[in-house]
Write an enzyme that holds these catalytic residues in place. Structure first.
Site, short mmCIF file in Angstrom:
data_model
loop_
_atom_site.label_atom_id
_atom_site.label_comp_id
_atom_site.label_asym_id
_atom_site.label_seq_id
_atom_site.Cartn_x
_atom_site.Cartn_y
_atom_site.Cartn_z
N ASN A 9 3.00 0.23 -5.74
CA ASN A 9 2.35 -0.40 -4.61
C ASN A 9 0.82 -0.65 -5.00
OD1 ASN A 9 0.80 -0.78 -2.09
ND2 ASN A 9 2.91 -0.51 -1.30
N GLU A 40 15.61 7.10 -5.72
CA GLU A 40 16.37 6.86 -4.21
C GLU A 40 15.75 7.59 -3.11
OE1 GLU A 40 20.56 5.78 -2.18
OE2 GLU A 40 20.35 6.11 -4.44
N ASP A 69 4.89 9.50 0.44
CA ASP A 69 5.81 8.70 1.24
C ASP A 69 4.96 8.43 2.49
OD1 ASP A 69 7.86 6.96 1.74
OD2 ASP A 69 8.86 8.45 2.99
N SER A 70 4.62 7.32 2.81
CA SER A 70 3.95 6.98 4.10
C SER A 70 4.59 6.00 5.05
CB SER A 70 2.54 6.80 3.69
OG SER A 70 2.45 5.64 2.85
N PHE A 151 -3.16 -3.50 3.44
CA PHE A 151 -1.80 -3.87 2.91
C PHE A 151 -0.88 -3.41 4.19
CE2 PHE A 151 -2.58 -0.02 0.86
CZ PHE A 151 -1.36 0.88 1.03
N GLY A 152 0.27 -3.63 4.03
CA GLY A 152 1.35 -3.25 5.00
C GLY A 152 1.29 -3.48 6.26
N TYR A 153 1.15 -2.30 7.42
CA TYR A 153 0.86 -2.76 8.71
C TYR A 153 -0.61 -2.60 9.29
CZ TYR A 153 5.87 -1.71 8.78
OH TYR A 153 7.40 -1.74 8.73
N ASP A 154 -1.39 -2.70 8.18
CA ASP A 154 -2.95 -2.38 8.29
C ASP A 154 -3.27 -3.36 9.29
OD1 ASP A 154 -2.99 -0.39 6.69
OD2 ASP A 154 -4.24 -1.33 5.16
N ARG A 178 -3.55 8.56 4.56
CA ARG A 178 -3.63 9.00 2.92
C ARG A 178 -4.97 9.77 2.67
NH1 ARG A 178 -2.25 4.13 1.67
NH2 ARG A 178 -0.22 4.86 1.97
#
Length: 193
Positions: A9, A40, A69-70, A151-154, A178
């Site tokens: 990422n 996985e 993992d976040s 990025f992501g849900y930011d 993080r």
């Protein structure tokens, strides 16, 4: 010290490099380290998934590995998307996933829009010793995407009056899930000395 970050990422790698390189770590992504497989993520918690990813890379390279993992936990959605944050709703883009959350929160009042970003880090030293830590950042879900950074849900995660996508990297790293998890990791590493 060389450190493989068990991720490809780009946003996450950039943030870890900003946080770790001043501390003397030569951080590389798993693809930069020549690893083309993805572990996985079958865990039920962020901590379990981080451990799965770190151990898979360590088994291949036997060097320092950091995996996280976040994700986002939204109070009004019973903790969703949680460990499914990266694949929430079966959607493929960050924008679509943000849109799904905003749609599900239509009509939900301000006081019920609480949310947390959660980050679990699993670190394996070159000698195989493992450390697991967690960081959280409390905020709320806004009403529309705001900002160009992150990025992501930011863009929909509000911290104070700004979304994480409106915050500069230095500020975000100082308050983010993080950043907090990494601070806990550094404390644990110091305690082991």
């Amino acid at each position: 010290m060389k450190l493989i970050i068990a991720s490809n990422n780009k946003g996450k790698i950039r943030e870890y490099k900003e946080l770790l390189e001043p501390l003397g770590y030569e951080a590389v992504s798993q693809s930069e380290a020549g690893i083309n497989t993805e572990a996985e993520e079958t865990g039920e918690t962020f901590a379990e998934n981080a451990a799965i990813k770190a151990r898979a890379i360590y088994k291949l390279k036997k060097c320092a590995v950091l995996a996280d993992d976040s994700g986002l936990s939204v109070d009004a959605l019973g903790g969703e998307p949680g460990v499914y944050s990266a694949r929430y709703g079966g959607l493929s883009s960050d924008g679509e996933r943000c849109g799904l959350i905003l749609e599900k929160l239509k009509g939900v009042s301000e006081e019920k829009r609480g949310a947390s970003f959660i980050c679990a880090i699993h670190f394996i030293r070159p000698d195989g010793r493992e450390i697991s830590v967690e960081g959280r950042c409390e905020g709320r879900i806004g009403y529309s995407p705001l900002g160009e950074n992150g990025f992501g849900y930011d863009p929909i995660f509000m911290y104070g009056e700004k979304s994480f996508a409106q915050a500069d990297a230095e500020f975000k790293n100082s308050v983010s899930h993080r950043g907090k998890a990494l601070a806990e990791l550094l404390k644990a590493l110091e305690a082991e000395k």
